[in-house]
Design an enzyme around this catalytic site. Structure first.
Site, PDB file in Angstrom:
ATOM      1  CB  CYS A 134      -0.856   0.080   1.176  1.00 24.53           C
ATOM      2  SG  CYS A 134      -2.026   1.597   1.297  1.00 24.53           S
ATOM      3  CB  CYS A 137      -0.591   2.425   4.016  1.00 26.41           C
ATOM      4  SG  CYS A 137      -2.005   1.742   3.021  1.00 26.41           S
ATOM      5  CG  ASP A 138       3.332   1.337   4.590  1.00 27.80           C
ATOM      6  OD1 ASP A 138       2.940   1.717   5.445  1.00 27.80           O
ATOM      7  OD2 ASP A 138       2.925   0.093   4.077  1.00 27.80           O
TER       8      ASP A 138
END
Ligand code: NAP
Length: 307
Positions: A134, A137-138
């Site tokens: 992701c 997300c990261d």
């Protein structure tokens, strides 16, 4: 005859727990069947920095523990059982889990999705230590670093493009010559100077001990092995919705995602769905939680209309 719940939630990620929280607070008798991975995909990440309300971020496991406790506080019953079968052909609906049969007036399916993985040992060992599925997300953790995105679909294009906001260099690595992605997405990637496309390459190994340090790649045409030093690897090779259990019970789309008819209702009246098992597009904790809320409100209103 076992008792009949107002609502059984199948799955315990942000969508499932949020649905349970809302339904319990609305005074429904709610059971959550947690399934194979209580807490869902967030339990495989480290810090979640984009869930609103936590200025400094929150550990994914902790966030899910808090959601679970919050649902339980309002009376949600939670069982750590895997659902093995469902029967939505008559009412109350029947759900088999842990050798028991449960009955419910409504059901919310919140079983999530799993990122497709390469299937090599090193990706498991280095998961969350430089390997992620992701970018949203990261990606932030890779400011000033070098990363690779695996895949040739729209997700891979989108993630590669997104990651150039942070990374100094992004390799887009695809296993063959042709892309599945739409032309406009491919053009955007090709026009981005920070992205280098490597075609006809498969990953033999993700290298590194404590964290990712590189990739060992194999050229599918020449068989040549090469080493590529980098700091992060993003898998964008598709997702697999966890909907196998429901395929003869409700309508799914061609990729296996649950189809919704009226708001969050599935093709069976009284059965609702929320979270990543319905969503191939956003896949965020906050959007999942939001859809869990919507499904709970829909279930509650549907029940009210039946009475
Ligand atoms: P996808 O279209 O299924 O593409 C998956 C890619 O991963 C393919 O290029 C595939 O290669 C590759 N792949 C699969 N298994 C692999 C493996 N074991 N090793 C190496 N490569 C592997 O998945 P997606 O990109 O996640 O897209 C899913 C859906 O969401 C699509 O309908 C897409 O259009 C949509 N989407 C849209 C947008 C947008 O419009 N902004 C953004 C993201 C996603 P092969 O091609 O060789 O099979």
């Amino acid at each position: 005859m076992s008792e009949v719940y107002d609502l059984i939630v199948i799955g315990a990620g942000p969508a499932g727990y949020t649905a349970a929280l809302y339904a319990s607070r609305a005074d429904l008798k709610v059971l959550v069947l947690e399934g194979w991975q209580p807490g869902g995909q967030l339990t495989t990440t480290t810090v979640v920095e984009n869930y609103p309300g936590f200025e400094r971020g929150i550990d994914g496991n902790q966030l899910m523990r808090e959601m679970k406790k919050q649902a339980a506080r309002f009376g949600t019953e939670i069982k750590s059982q895997n659902v093995t079968g469902v029967d939505f052909s008559g009412r109350p609906f029947k759900i088999h889990a842990g050798g028991e049969e449960y009955q419910s007036k409504t059901v919310i399916i919140a079983t999530g999705a799993k990122p497709r993985k390469l299937g090599i040992e090193s990706e498991e060992r280095l998961w969350s230590k430089g390997v992620s599925a992701c970018a949203t997300c990261d990606g932030f953790f890779f400011r000033g670093k070098v990363v690779a995105v695996m895949g040739g679909g729209d997700s891979a294009m989108e993630e590669a493009h997104f990651l150039t906001k942070f990374a100094t260099k992004v390799y887009l690595i695809h296993r063959r010559e042709g892309f599945r992605a739409s032309p406009i997405m491919i053009d955007r990637v090709k026009a981005n100077e920070k992205i280098e496309i490597l075609l006809n390459k498969t990953v033999e190994e993700i290298t590194g001990e404590a964290h990712v340090t590189g990739l060992r790649l194999k050229d599918t045409q020449t068989g040549e092995i090469s080493e590529l030093p980098l700091d992060g690897v993003f898998l964008a090779i598709g997702h697999i919705p966890a909907t196998e259990l429901f395929k003869n019970q409700i309508e799914l789309d061609a990729m296996g995602y649950v189809l919704q008819t009226e708001y969050t209702m599935t093709s069976v009246a009284g059965v609702f769905a929320a979270g990543d098992c319905t969503d191939s597009r956003y896949r965020q904790a906050v959007t999942s939680a939001g859809s869990g809320c919507r499904a709970a409100i829909d279930a509650e209103r549907w029940l009210e209309a039946q009475e």
